[in-house]
Design a protein around this motif. Sequence first.
Motif, PDB file in Angstrom:
ATOM      1  N   CYS A  34       0.701  -0.912  -0.018  1.00  0.00           N
ATOM      2  CA  CYS A  34       0.143  -0.088  -0.234  1.00  0.00           C
ATOM      3  C   CYS A  34       0.883   0.887  -0.026  1.00  0.00           C
ATOM      4  CB  CYS A  34      -1.003   0.250   1.042  1.00  0.00           C
ATOM      5  SG  CYS A  34      -1.863  -1.233   1.504  1.00  0.00           S
ATOM      6  N   THR A  35       1.778   1.614   0.871  1.00  0.00           N
ATOM      7  CA  THR A  35       3.095   2.755   0.946  1.00  0.00           C
ATOM      8  C   THR A  35       4.134   2.652  -0.649  1.00  0.00           C
ATOM      9  OG1 THR A  35       2.822   2.119   2.746  1.00  0.00           O
ATOM     10  CG2 THR A  35       4.734   2.894   1.930  1.00  0.00           C
ATOM     11  N   THR A  36       4.333   2.197  -0.924  1.00  0.00           N
ATOM     12  CA  THR A  36       4.684   1.762  -2.366  1.00  0.00           C
ATOM     13  C   THR A  36       3.793   1.750  -3.450  1.00  0.00           C
ATOM     14  OG1 THR A  36       6.196  -0.043  -1.503  1.00  0.00           O
ATOM     15  CG2 THR A  36       5.962   0.419  -4.255  1.00  0.00           C
ATOM     16  N   LEU A  37       2.455   1.781  -3.800  1.00  0.00           N
ATOM     17  CA  LEU A  37       1.099   2.173  -4.466  1.00  0.00           C
ATOM     18  C   LEU A  37       0.916   3.765  -4.213  1.00  0.00           C
ATOM     19  CD1 LEU A  37      -0.774  -0.667  -4.699  1.00  0.00           C
ATOM     20  CD2 LEU A  37       0.519  -0.111  -6.458  1.00  0.00           C
ATOM     21  N   TRP A  38       0.998   3.861  -3.033  1.00  0.00           N
ATOM     22  CA  TRP A  38       0.465   5.076  -2.970  1.00  0.00           C
ATOM     23  C   TRP A  38       1.565   6.032  -3.012  1.00  0.00           C
ATOM     24  CZ3 TRP A  38       3.579   8.456   0.769  1.00  0.00           C
ATOM     25  CH2 TRP A  38       2.656   9.863   0.973  1.00  0.00           C
ATOM     26  N   ALA A  39       2.973   5.713  -2.916  1.00  0.00           N
ATOM     27  CA  ALA A  39       3.793   6.653  -3.289  1.00  0.00           C
ATOM     28  C   ALA A  39       4.356   6.928  -4.642  1.00  0.00           C
ATOM     29  CB  ALA A  39       5.262   6.341  -2.572  1.00  0.00           C
ATOM     30  N   PHE A  40       3.829   5.428  -5.712  1.00  0.00           N
ATOM     31  CA  PHE A  40       3.776   6.250  -6.755  1.00  0.00           C
ATOM     32  C   PHE A  40       2.570   6.574  -7.465  1.00  0.00           C
ATOM     33  CE2 PHE A  40       2.991   4.034 -11.207  1.00  0.00           C
ATOM     34  CZ  PHE A  40       3.960   3.972 -11.821  1.00  0.00           C
ATOM     35  N   LEU A  41       1.466   6.753  -7.092  1.00  0.00           N
ATOM     36  CA  LEU A  41       0.301   7.439  -7.676  1.00  0.00           C
ATOM     37  C   LEU A  41       0.744   8.948  -7.280  1.00  0.00           C
ATOM     38  CD1 LEU A  41      -2.424   4.961  -7.575  1.00  0.00           C
ATOM     39  CD2 LEU A  41      -1.080   5.917  -9.289  1.00  0.00           C
ATOM     40  N   ASP A  42       1.320   8.826  -5.667  1.00  0.00           N
ATOM     41  CA  ASP A  42       1.197  10.195  -5.242  1.00  0.00           C
ATOM     42  C   ASP A  42       2.412  10.812  -6.391  1.00  0.00           C
ATOM     43  OD1 ASP A  42       0.769  12.149  -3.559  1.00  0.00           O
ATOM     44  OD2 ASP A  42       2.769  12.142  -2.600  1.00  0.00           O
ATOM     45  N   VAL A  43       3.609  10.848  -6.856  1.00  0.00           N
ATOM     46  CA  VAL A  43       4.402  11.530  -7.216  1.00  0.00           C
ATOM     47  C   VAL A  43       4.017  11.320  -8.758  1.00  0.00           C
ATOM     48  CG1 VAL A  43       6.445  10.595  -5.909  1.00  0.00           C
ATOM     49  CG2 VAL A  43       6.198   9.560  -7.469  1.00  0.00           C
ATOM     50  N   PHE A  44       3.384  10.422  -9.391  1.00  0.00           N
ATOM     51  CA  PHE A  44       3.108  10.186 -10.431  1.00  0.00           C
ATOM     52  C   PHE A  44       1.259   9.931 -11.019  1.00  0.00           C
ATOM     53  CE2 PHE A  44       3.194   7.768 -14.668  1.00  0.00           C
ATOM     54  CZ  PHE A  44       3.772   8.845 -15.365  1.00  0.00           C
ATOM     55  N   MET A 101      -4.502   2.701   1.780  1.00  0.00           N
ATOM     56  CA  MET A 101      -6.038   2.441   0.668  1.00  0.00           C
ATOM     57  C   MET A 101      -6.841   3.618   0.491  1.00  0.00           C
ATOM     58  SD  MET A 101      -6.599  -1.397   1.412  1.00  0.00           S
ATOM     59  CE  MET A 101      -5.474  -2.118   2.661  1.00  0.00           C
ATOM     60  N   ILE A 102      -6.794   4.246   1.094  1.00  0.00           N
ATOM     61  CA  ILE A 102      -7.865   5.006   1.501  1.00  0.00           C
ATOM     62  C   ILE A 102      -7.294   6.835   0.511  1.00  0.00           C
ATOM     63  CG2 ILE A 102      -9.350   7.206   2.179  1.00  0.00           C
ATOM     64  CD1 ILE A 102      -9.651   4.812   4.780  1.00  0.00           C
ATOM     65  N   GLU A 103      -6.470   7.006   0.939  1.00  0.00           N
ATOM     66  CA  GLU A 103      -5.787   7.873  -0.246  1.00  0.00           C
ATOM     67  C   GLU A 103      -5.474   7.308  -1.316  1.00  0.00           C
ATOM     68  OE1 GLU A 103      -1.567   8.928   2.202  1.00  0.00           O
ATOM     69  OE2 GLU A 103      -3.225   9.164   3.647  1.00  0.00           O
ATOM     70  N   ILE A 104      -5.027   6.384  -1.893  1.00  0.00           N
ATOM     71  CA  ILE A 104      -4.643   5.381  -2.717  1.00  0.00           C
ATOM     72  C   ILE A 104      -5.669   5.717  -3.398  1.00  0.00           C
ATOM     73  CG2 ILE A 104      -4.217   3.447  -4.915  1.00  0.00           C
ATOM     74  CD1 ILE A 104      -2.468   2.214  -2.296  1.00  0.00           C
ATOM     75  N   PHE A 105      -7.232   5.336  -3.449  1.00  0.00           N
ATOM     76  CA  PHE A 105      -8.810   5.449  -3.643  1.00  0.00           C
ATOM     77  C   PHE A 105      -8.482   6.713  -4.323  1.00  0.00           C
ATOM     78  CE2 PHE A 105     -13.432   5.226  -3.541  1.00  0.00           C
ATOM     79  CZ  PHE A 105     -13.262   3.869  -4.580  1.00  0.00           C
ATOM     80  N   HIS A 106      -8.535   8.371  -3.016  1.00  0.00           N
ATOM     81  CA  HIS A 106      -8.926   9.075  -3.287  1.00  0.00           C
ATOM     82  C   HIS A 106      -7.483   9.666  -4.504  1.00  0.00           C
ATOM     83  CE1 HIS A 106     -10.321  10.443   1.166  1.00  0.00           C
ATOM     84  NE2 HIS A 106     -10.977   9.723   0.042  1.00  0.00           N
ATOM     85  N   ILE A 107      -6.473   9.714  -4.538  1.00  0.00           N
ATOM     86  CA  ILE A 107      -6.067  10.030  -5.779  1.00  0.00           C
ATOM     87  C   ILE A 107      -6.388   9.864  -6.716  1.00  0.00           C
ATOM     88  CG2 ILE A 107      -4.024   9.551  -6.978  1.00  0.00           C
ATOM     89  CD1 ILE A 107      -2.521   9.449  -4.315  1.00  0.00           C
ATOM     90  N   LEU A 108      -7.089   8.048  -7.074  1.00  0.00           N
ATOM     91  CA  LEU A 108      -8.111   7.277  -8.317  1.00  0.00           C
ATOM     92  C   LEU A 108      -8.954   8.091  -8.486  1.00  0.00           C
ATOM     93  CD1 LEU A 108      -7.158   3.568  -7.327  1.00  0.00           C
ATOM     94  CD2 LEU A 108      -6.005   5.014  -9.744  1.00  0.00           C
ATOM     95  N   ILE A 109      -9.816   8.838  -7.958  1.00  0.00           N
ATOM     96  CA  ILE A 109     -11.118   9.223  -7.814  1.00  0.00           C
ATOM     97  C   ILE A 109     -10.367  10.482  -8.642  1.00  0.00           C
ATOM     98  CG2 ILE A 109     -13.130  10.256  -6.649  1.00  0.00           C
ATOM     99  CD1 ILE A 109     -13.307   7.529  -6.920  1.00  0.00           C
TER     100      ILE A 109
END
Length: 157
Positions: free
Chosen positions: A73-83, A139-147
């Motif tokens: 989750c940390t890796t996916l979030w970091a990836f989507l956060d920067v990209f 996971m919630i932050e990943i969801f927010h970035i995606l939405i």
Amino acid sequence: GNIFTQQPSYFNDLDETLPTVLQVFNNILHKCGLQCEGASAEPQKLGEKVSVTPGNMALQELKDIVLYLCDTCTTLWAFLDVFPLACQTFQKHEFCYRLASFYELAIPELESAIKKRHYEDNSVFADLWRRISHSRRKMIEIFHILINQVCLQPILE
């Protein structure tokens, strides 16, 4: 720019990698004796008894699953956060749906198992609880970035 703008074929690589990323969530569900719903569900093998649950598995196995989930989750979030441009590729794989399904099935089970277990050492409980909470938050932050990227940004532009 970043590596994806320099090398657009990396989007294809990302596209090909996402099923493997999603398999991580399926593997965790499987280890917890939980079945995923919908398109991502894999048929259960005949005669396969699912008796291991987060509540009765060995402590080391529970620790491994929580660490694996936290890292993922940390890796996916970091990836989507920067990209955030990668969000479109994630969504092609129904990532929001898959993440929400995983969250709903796994998080309550894991949290309950962590709370109910008896620990020789309370620092083990504290560490597991911190990591599962961190995973849930990411996971919630990943969801927010995606939405935000897939649904809201196109409306605003």
